[in-house]
Design a protein around this motif. Structure first.
Motif, mmCIF file in Angstrom:
data_model
loop_
_atom_site.group_PDB
_atom_site.id
_atom_site.type_symbol
_atom_site.label_atom_id
_atom_site.label_comp_id
_atom_site.label_asym_id
_atom_site.label_seq_id
_atom_site.Cartn_x
_atom_site.Cartn_y
_atom_site.Cartn_z
ATOM 1 N N LEU A 163 -3.475 1.917 -7.689
ATOM 2 C CA LEU A 163 -3.371 2.765 -6.508
ATOM 3 C C LEU A 163 -4.151 2.148 -5.346
ATOM 4 C CD1 LEU A 163 -2.367 5.401 -5.213
ATOM 5 C CD2 LEU A 163 -4.486 6.473 -6.019
ATOM 6 N N ALA A 164 -5.351 1.662 -5.626
ATOM 7 C CA ALA A 164 -6.155 1.025 -4.574
ATOM 8 C C ALA A 164 -5.417 -0.170 -3.987
ATOM 9 C CB ALA A 164 -7.516 0.603 -5.128
ATOM 10 N N ARG A 165 -4.839 -1.008 -4.836
ATOM 11 C CA ARG A 165 -4.126 -2.190 -4.340
ATOM 12 C C ARG A 165 -2.870 -1.798 -3.565
ATOM 13 N NH1 ARG A 165 -8.294 -2.948 -4.371
ATOM 14 N NH2 ARG A 165 -9.528 -3.530 -6.164
ATOM 15 N N HIS A 166 -2.247 -0.699 -3.961
ATOM 16 C CA HIS A 166 -1.086 -0.157 -3.241
ATOM 17 C C HIS A 166 -1.505 0.227 -1.809
ATOM 18 C CE1 HIS A 166 2.587 2.197 -2.643
ATOM 19 N NE2 HIS A 166 1.848 3.247 -2.337
ATOM 20 N N LEU A 167 -2.638 0.881 -1.688
ATOM 21 C CA LEU A 167 -3.135 1.271 -0.370
ATOM 22 C C LEU A 167 -3.618 0.054 0.415
ATOM 23 C CD1 LEU A 167 -4.996 4.564 -1.327
ATOM 24 C CD2 LEU A 167 -2.682 4.292 -0.401
ATOM 25 N N ASP A 168 -4.179 -0.927 -0.295
ATOM 26 C CA ASP A 168 -4.598 -2.180 0.354
ATOM 27 C C ASP A 168 -3.412 -2.824 1.059
ATOM 28 O OD1 ASP A 168 -7.025 -1.715 -0.910
ATOM 29 O OD2 ASP A 168 -6.855 -3.429 -2.281
ATOM 30 N N ALA A 169 -2.269 -2.837 0.385
ATOM 31 C CA ALA A 169 -1.067 -3.454 0.960
ATOM 32 C C ALA A 169 -0.662 -2.745 2.257
ATOM 33 C CB ALA A 169 0.080 -3.430 -0.052
ATOM 34 N N LYS A 170 -0.826 -1.435 2.284
ATOM 35 C CA LYS A 170 -0.493 -0.685 3.501
ATOM 36 C C LYS A 170 -1.444 -1.042 4.639
ATOM 37 C CE LYS A 170 1.820 3.129 1.176
ATOM 38 N NZ LYS A 170 3.144 2.737 1.615
ATOM 39 N N LEU A 171 -2.731 -1.173 4.327
ATOM 40 C CA LEU A 171 -3.704 -1.563 5.355
ATOM 41 C C LEU A 171 -3.452 -2.992 5.831
ATOM 42 C CD1 LEU A 171 -6.944 0.023 3.881
ATOM 43 C CD2 LEU A 171 -5.826 0.664 6.024
ATOM 44 N N THR A 172 -3.107 -3.876 4.915
ATOM 45 C CA THR A 172 -2.814 -5.262 5.282
ATOM 46 C C THR A 172 -1.588 -5.313 6.189
ATOM 47 O OG1 THR A 172 -3.794 -6.094 3.241
ATOM 48 C CG2 THR A 172 -2.249 -7.559 4.363
ATOM 49 N N ALA A 173 -0.567 -4.530 5.862
ATOM 50 C CA ALA A 173 0.640 -4.478 6.693
ATOM 51 C C ALA A 173 0.332 -3.957 8.095
ATOM 52 C CB ALA A 173 1.704 -3.606 6.025
ATOM 53 N N ALA A 174 -0.727 -3.150 8.212
ATOM 54 C CA ALA A 174 -1.134 -2.626 9.516
ATOM 55 C C ALA A 174 -2.034 -3.606 10.271
ATOM 56 C CB ALA A 174 -1.843 -1.285 9.339
ATOM 57 N N GLY A 175 -2.283 -4.780 9.669
ATOM 58 C CA GLY A 175 -3.040 -5.814 10.360
ATOM 59 C C GLY A 175 -4.499 -5.931 9.976
ATOM 60 N N HIS A 176 -4.965 -5.145 9.026
ATOM 61 C CA HIS A 176 -6.356 -5.224 8.596
ATOM 62 C C HIS A 176 -6.517 -6.298 7.523
ATOM 63 C CE1 HIS A 176 -7.354 -1.667 10.877
ATOM 64 N NE2 HIS A 176 -6.317 -1.061 10.339
ATOM 65 N N GLN A 177 -7.692 -6.868 7.456
ATOM 66 C CA GLN A 177 -8.005 -7.810 6.381
ATOM 67 C C GLN A 177 -8.631 -7.002 5.247
ATOM 68 O OE1 GLN A 177 -10.836 -10.889 7.328
ATOM 69 N NE2 GLN A 177 -10.876 -11.635 5.242
ATOM 70 N N VAL A 178 -8.032 -7.060 4.061
ATOM 71 C CA VAL A 178 -8.531 -6.296 2.924
ATOM 72 C C VAL A 178 -9.044 -7.260 1.859
ATOM 73 C CG1 VAL A 178 -7.952 -4.626 1.123
ATOM 74 C CG2 VAL A 178 -6.905 -4.424 3.389
ATOM 75 N N VAL A 179 -10.258 -6.987 1.407
ATOM 76 C CA VAL A 179 -10.883 -7.774 0.344
ATOM 77 C C VAL A 179 -10.956 -6.885 -0.890
ATOM 78 C CG1 VAL A 179 -12.960 -9.013 -0.364
ATOM 79 C CG2 VAL A 179 -12.256 -9.045 2.048
ATOM 80 N N PRO A 180 -10.123 -7.166 -1.907
ATOM 81 C CA PRO A 180 -10.165 -6.337 -3.120
ATOM 82 C C PRO A 180 -11.321 -6.750 -4.033
ATOM 83 C CG PRO A 180 -8.429 -7.973 -3.306
ATOM 84 C CD PRO A 180 -9.047 -8.149 -1.944
ATOM 85 N N LEU A 181 -11.972 -5.764 -4.611
ATOM 86 C CA LEU A 181 -13.053 -6.033 -5.564
ATOM 87 C C LEU A 181 -12.872 -5.107 -6.763
ATOM 88 C CD1 LEU A 181 -15.714 -7.296 -6.494
ATOM 89 C CD2 LEU A 181 -16.921 -5.604 -5.082
ATOM 90 N N ASP A 182 -12.435 -5.691 -7.870
ATOM 91 C CA ASP A 182 -12.330 -4.952 -9.126
ATOM 92 C C ASP A 182 -13.650 -5.162 -9.860
ATOM 93 O OD1 ASP A 182 -9.657 -3.945 -8.934
ATOM 94 O OD2 ASP A 182 -8.948 -5.996 -9.245
#
Length: 184
Positions: free
Chosen positions: A20-39
Motif C-alpha cells: 500500500l505504501a509503495r502504491h501511494l509512493d507511485a502516486k506521489l512520484t507521478a505528481a512530481g515528488h521524489q519518494v525514497v522508500p524505506l522498508d
C-alpha cells in the motif's frame, strides 16, 4: 518538488502495508515528488535491535530522514499498536528528527477495532519527535487491499477515495519548487 521518505514498518516481505505504501509512493512520484522508500525489514537486524547508531545502514536511514520534507509512516497494527520493527527504527532516529516535516501516518489491520492505534499509539511518538504537522492519517482494512500476481495493488473504492484525500492533503503541505528555480 518535495522529497518524501516513505517508511514501511512491516516485518513481512509480502506485506499489504508495504504494498500500500509503495502504491501511494507511485502516486506521489507521478505528481512530481521524489519518494525514497524505506522498508525497515531490509535493515540489518543486529544494528537495528542493538541500537548501533553508527552502523552504515542506520546512518543512511537517519540521513534519508534528515533530507526529507515529508514522511509517510506505514505500519501494520499488532495487538492494538504499531509494529515493534517500526518502534526499533523510530528509537534510533534523533529525538527531534521529525522537526520541520509533515508526517502522514498510515496503518493496516484486520479489524476496525485497531483504528485507534494511529491516534493512541503512533501519533504520540511522532509528536514527541517534533513533527511540525501530523495529518490525521488513515487506517485501511487488509480486506480492502488486493495484491495482484504482478504485485500491483488495488484498493477497494471507499478506502481508495479516503486514501486519495489524505494523500492529497499530505501533498498539499509539502514544499513546492518555485517555477523560476526549476527553470534555472
Amino acid at each position: 518538488m518535495a522529497t518524501v521518505l516513505s517508511i514501511s514498518g512491516s516485518p513481512s516481505a509480502t506485506s499489504r502495508t508495504a504494498r500500500l505504501a509503495r502504491h501511494l509512493d507511485a502516486k506521489l512520484t507521478a505528481a512530481g515528488h521524489q519518494v525514497v522508500p524505506l522498508d525497515v525489514r531490509t535493515l540489518p537486524a543486529e544494528p537495528l535491535l542493538g541500537a548501533d547508531f553508527a552502523h552504515p545502514a542506520i546512518v543512511e536511514a537517519t540521513a534519508q530522514l534528515a533530507a526529507a520534507d515529508g514522511v509517510i509512516v506505514a505500519t501494520p497494527v499488532y495487538k492494538a499498536a504499531y509494529s515493534g520493527l517500526l518502534k526499533a527504527l523510530l528509537d534510533l532516529f534523533p529525538q527531534y528528527g521529525l522537526s520541520g516535516k509533515t508526517v502522514l501516518p498510515l496503518a493496516t489491520g484486520g479489524s476496525t477495532a485497531h483504528v485507534l492505534a494511529l491516534d493512541y499509539a503512533l501519533r504520540p511518538v511522532l509528536s514527541s519527535m517534533g513533527a511540525d504537522h501530523i495529518l490525521p492519517g488513515w487506517f485501511t482494512l487488509d480486506r480492502d487491499i488486493t495484491v495482484a500476481p504482478d504485485g500491483s495493488v488495488t484498493v477497494a473504492p471507499g478506502s481508495a477515495e479516503a486514501l486519495g484525500r489524505v494523500l492529497d492533503q499530505f501533498a498539499a503541505t509539502l514544499p513546492r519548487t518555485p517555477l523560476y528555480a526549476a527553470a534555472s
